[in-house]
Write a protein that holds these residues in place. Structure first.
Motif, PDB file in Angstrom:
ATOM      1  N   GLU A  74       0.839  48.974  29.721  1.00 22.13           N
ATOM      2  CA  GLU A  74       1.725  49.999  30.276  1.00 22.13           C
ATOM      3  C   GLU A  74       3.203  49.716  30.031  1.00 22.13           C
ATOM      4  N   GLU A  75       3.567  48.483  29.744  1.00 20.90           N
ATOM      5  CA  GLU A  75       4.964  48.165  29.450  1.00 20.90           C
ATOM      6  C   GLU A  75       5.012  47.006  28.468  1.00 20.90           C
ATOM      7  N   ASN A  76       6.132  46.891  27.798  1.00 25.53           N
ATOM      8  CA  ASN A  76       6.254  45.898  26.718  1.00 25.53           C
ATOM      9  C   ASN A  76       5.039  46.009  25.786  1.00 25.53           C
ATOM     10  N   ILE A  77       4.727  47.216  25.464  1.00 24.13           N
ATOM     11  CA  ILE A  77       3.482  47.528  24.761  1.00 24.13           C
ATOM     12  C   ILE A  77       3.404  46.846  23.398  1.00 24.13           C
ATOM     13  N   CYS A  78       4.446  46.949  22.609  1.00 25.57           N
ATOM     14  CA  CYS A  78       4.395  46.353  21.266  1.00 25.57           C
ATOM     15  C   CYS A  78       4.349  44.831  21.325  1.00 25.57           C
ATOM     16  N   GLU A  79       5.062  44.241  22.277  1.00 29.11           N
ATOM     17  CA  GLU A  79       5.021  42.780  22.410  1.00 29.11           C
ATOM     18  C   GLU A  79       3.615  42.325  22.796  1.00 29.11           C
ATOM     19  N   MET A  81       0.881  43.995  22.307  1.00 21.05           N
ATOM     20  CA  MET A  81       0.015  44.302  21.171  1.00 21.05           C
ATOM     21  C   MET A  81       0.072  43.174  20.145  1.00 21.05           C
ATOM     22  N   MET A  82       1.265  42.715  19.826  1.00 19.95           N
ATOM     23  CA  MET A  82       1.401  41.635  18.844  1.00 19.95           C
ATOM     24  C   MET A  82       0.802  40.333  19.357  1.00 19.95           C
ATOM     25  N   GLN A  83       0.970  40.052  20.634  1.00 19.90           N
ATOM     26  CA  GLN A  83       0.343  38.843  21.189  1.00 19.90           C
ATOM     27  C   GLN A  83      -1.172  38.898  21.026  1.00 19.90           C
ATOM     28  N   MET A  84      -1.745  40.059  21.302  1.00 26.65           N
ATOM     29  CA  MET A  84      -3.184  40.206  21.164  1.00 26.65           C
ATOM     30  C   MET A  84      -3.612  40.099  19.702  1.00 26.65           C
ATOM     31  N   ILE A  85      -2.864  40.718  18.802  1.00 26.19           N
ATOM     32  CA  ILE A  85      -3.197  40.651  17.379  1.00 26.19           C
ATOM     33  C   ILE A  85      -3.123  39.213  16.874  1.00 26.19           C
ATOM     34  N   LYS A  86      -2.112  38.486  17.293  1.00 32.84           N
ATOM     35  CA  LYS A  86      -1.925  37.112  16.828  1.00 32.84           C
ATOM     36  C   LYS A  86      -2.955  36.145  17.412  1.00 32.84           C
ATOM     37  N   LYS A  87      -3.504  36.484  18.561  1.00 28.38           N
ATOM     38  CA  LYS A  87      -4.465  35.589  19.222  1.00 28.38           C
ATOM     39  C   LYS A  87      -5.779  35.609  18.440  1.00 28.38           C
ATOM     40  N   ARG A  88      -6.052  34.533  17.784  1.00 31.88           N
ATOM     41  CA  ARG A  88      -7.258  34.426  16.958  1.00 31.88           C
ATOM     42  C   ARG A  88      -8.019  33.141  17.267  1.00 31.88           C
ATOM     43  N   ASP A  89      -8.124  32.824  18.548  1.00 32.96           N
ATOM     44  CA  ASP A  89      -8.862  31.636  18.954  1.00 32.96           C
ATOM     45  C   ASP A  89     -10.296  31.723  18.430  1.00 32.96           C
ATOM     46  N   ASN A  90     -10.741  30.664  17.824  1.00 34.00           N
ATOM     47  CA  ASN A  90     -12.116  30.560  17.317  1.00 34.00           C
ATOM     48  C   ASN A  90     -12.462  31.610  16.257  1.00 34.00           C
ATOM     49  N   PHE A  91     -11.453  32.205  15.639  1.00 34.14           N
ATOM     50  CA  PHE A  91     -11.726  33.194  14.583  1.00 34.14           C
ATOM     51  C   PHE A  91     -12.186  32.464  13.330  1.00 34.14           C
ATOM     52  N   ASP A  92     -13.173  33.011  12.664  1.00 31.60           N
ATOM     53  CA  ASP A  92     -13.738  32.394  11.463  1.00 31.60           C
ATOM     54  C   ASP A  92     -12.993  32.893  10.221  1.00 31.60           C
ATOM     55  N   PHE A  93     -11.895  32.207   9.895  1.00 35.71           N
ATOM     56  CA  PHE A  93     -11.114  32.609   8.724  1.00 35.71           C
ATOM     57  C   PHE A  93     -11.838  32.297   7.418  1.00 35.71           C
ATOM     58  N   THR A  94     -12.871  31.484   7.455  1.00 31.32           N
ATOM     59  CA  THR A  94     -13.667  31.223   6.259  1.00 31.32           C
ATOM     60  C   THR A  94     -14.480  32.459   5.892  1.00 31.32           C
ATOM     61  N   CYS A 172      -2.058  30.744   7.332  1.00 34.68           N
ATOM     62  CA  CYS A 172      -1.705  31.864   6.440  1.00 34.68           C
ATOM     63  C   CYS A 172      -1.718  33.177   7.215  1.00 34.68           C
ATOM     64  N   PHE A 173      -2.671  33.325   8.127  1.00 34.92           N
ATOM     65  CA  PHE A 173      -2.697  34.515   8.966  1.00 34.92           C
ATOM     66  C   PHE A 173      -1.440  34.590   9.819  1.00 34.92           C
ATOM     67  N   THR A 174      -1.098  33.486  10.446  1.00 30.05           N
ATOM     68  CA  THR A 174       0.073  33.441  11.326  1.00 30.05           C
ATOM     69  C   THR A 174       1.341  33.797  10.569  1.00 30.05           C
ATOM     70  N   THR A 175       1.508  33.231   9.396  1.00 34.98           N
ATOM     71  CA  THR A 175       2.691  33.507   8.578  1.00 34.98           C
ATOM     72  C   THR A 175       2.732  34.975   8.169  1.00 34.98           C
ATOM     73  N   CYS A 176       1.608  35.475   7.731  1.00 33.67           N
ATOM     74  CA  CYS A 176       1.532  36.860   7.255  1.00 33.67           C
ATOM     75  C   CYS A 176       1.751  37.858   8.395  1.00 33.67           C
ATOM     76  N   ILE A 177       1.090  37.652   9.520  1.00 30.29           N
ATOM     77  CA  ILE A 177       1.180  38.615  10.620  1.00 30.29           C
ATOM     78  C   ILE A 177       2.572  38.609  11.241  1.00 30.29           C
ATOM     79  N   SER A 178       3.307  37.518  11.085  1.00 33.63           N
ATOM     80  CA  SER A 178       4.674  37.476  11.622  1.00 33.63           C
ATOM     81  C   SER A 178       5.558  38.517  10.945  1.00 33.63           C
ATOM     82  N   GLN A 179       5.224  38.882   9.723  1.00 32.61           N
ATOM     83  CA  GLN A 179       6.006  39.904   9.018  1.00 32.61           C
ATOM     84  C   GLN A 179       5.768  41.286   9.629  1.00 32.61           C
ATOM     85  N   LEU A 180       4.554  41.540  10.086  1.00 30.11           N
ATOM     86  CA  LEU A 180       4.280  42.790  10.807  1.00 30.11           C
ATOM     87  C   LEU A 180       5.091  42.822  12.094  1.00 30.11           C
ATOM     88  N   GLU A 181       5.135  41.708  12.774  1.00 30.72           N
ATOM     89  CA  GLU A 181       5.901  41.637  14.022  1.00 30.72           C
ATOM     90  C   GLU A 181       7.391  41.878  13.767  1.00 30.72           C
TER      91      GLU A 181
END
Length: 189
Positions: A74-79, A81-94, A172-181
């Motif tokens: 409901e507030e600080n929506i984009c911030e 949103m980006m926190q959720m997008i960046k959160k990739r705990d246990n994500f299988d990047f392989t 690499c994900f972190t670096t790349c997604i920072s450009q979207l942010e």
């Protein structure tokens, strides 16, 4: 839902995700699920029908589970949103993205797969469009085409995951997604 059917879908989803549709056999799915062919053919007429159910039910639910939380902000929506997008705990990047892997493999070879996957992709984009519309309504950002922007965000997420998969490196994900942010920050009011 029937437990046998659900187990088949879960095992098939996992096998197709990790090995691809073409490399996954019905026999392998049944062996991992500890079932016989009669069990599968009671619910699904073919491997294709099973895979379509995986897309329509499992992949669709995966997108809902991961991204519908965005609709609650409901507030600080984009911030948020980006926190959720960046959160990739246990994500299988392989192995990469469940949806994008299927899209890459199956869309060019079969119209039914293309249509089913496109529906899920549109839903994914629509979630972001609604979130962006809310951010605009709350005067947090300014943009004149949230539909196009939502496509860009989803493409960015998928591209960043693909870049990390290519390198098998989460950084690499972190670096790349920072450009979207950085880009989204330019839209703030």
């Amino acid at each position: 839902m029937n437990n046998t059917r659900e187990k088949l879908l879960t095992v098939a989803f996992d096998e197709i995700y990790h090995h691809g549709y073409s490399a996954t056999s019905v026999d392998k799915i049944l062996k991992k699920a500890n079932m016989n062919k009669g069990s599968m053919y009671h619910f699904f007429k073919s491997k294709k029908e099973l895979a379509l159910a995986v897309i329509n039910e499992k992949v669709n639910a995966y997108i809902d589970d991961k991204y519908c939380v965005l609709l609650e902000y409901e507030e600080n929506i984009c911030e948020q949103m980006m926190q959720m997008i960046k959160k990739r705990d246990n994500f299988d990047f392989t192995s990469g993205c469940k949806l994008n892997n299927l899209m890459q493999e199956l869309s060019p070879i079969d119209k039914d797969f293309k249509v089913a996957l496109e529906i899920v992709y549109k839903k994914f984009e629509n979630i972001f469009e609604k979130v962006l519309d809310k951010a605009i309504a709350k005067n947090e950002i300014s943009h004149n085409d949230t539909k196009a922007l939502s496509m860009y965000i989803v493409a960015s997420i998928e591209g960043c995951i693909g870049t990390a998969k290519k390198s098998q490196d989460a950084s690499c994900f972190t670096t790349c997604i920072s450009q979207l942010e950085l880009f989204l920050n330019t839209l703030k009011k």
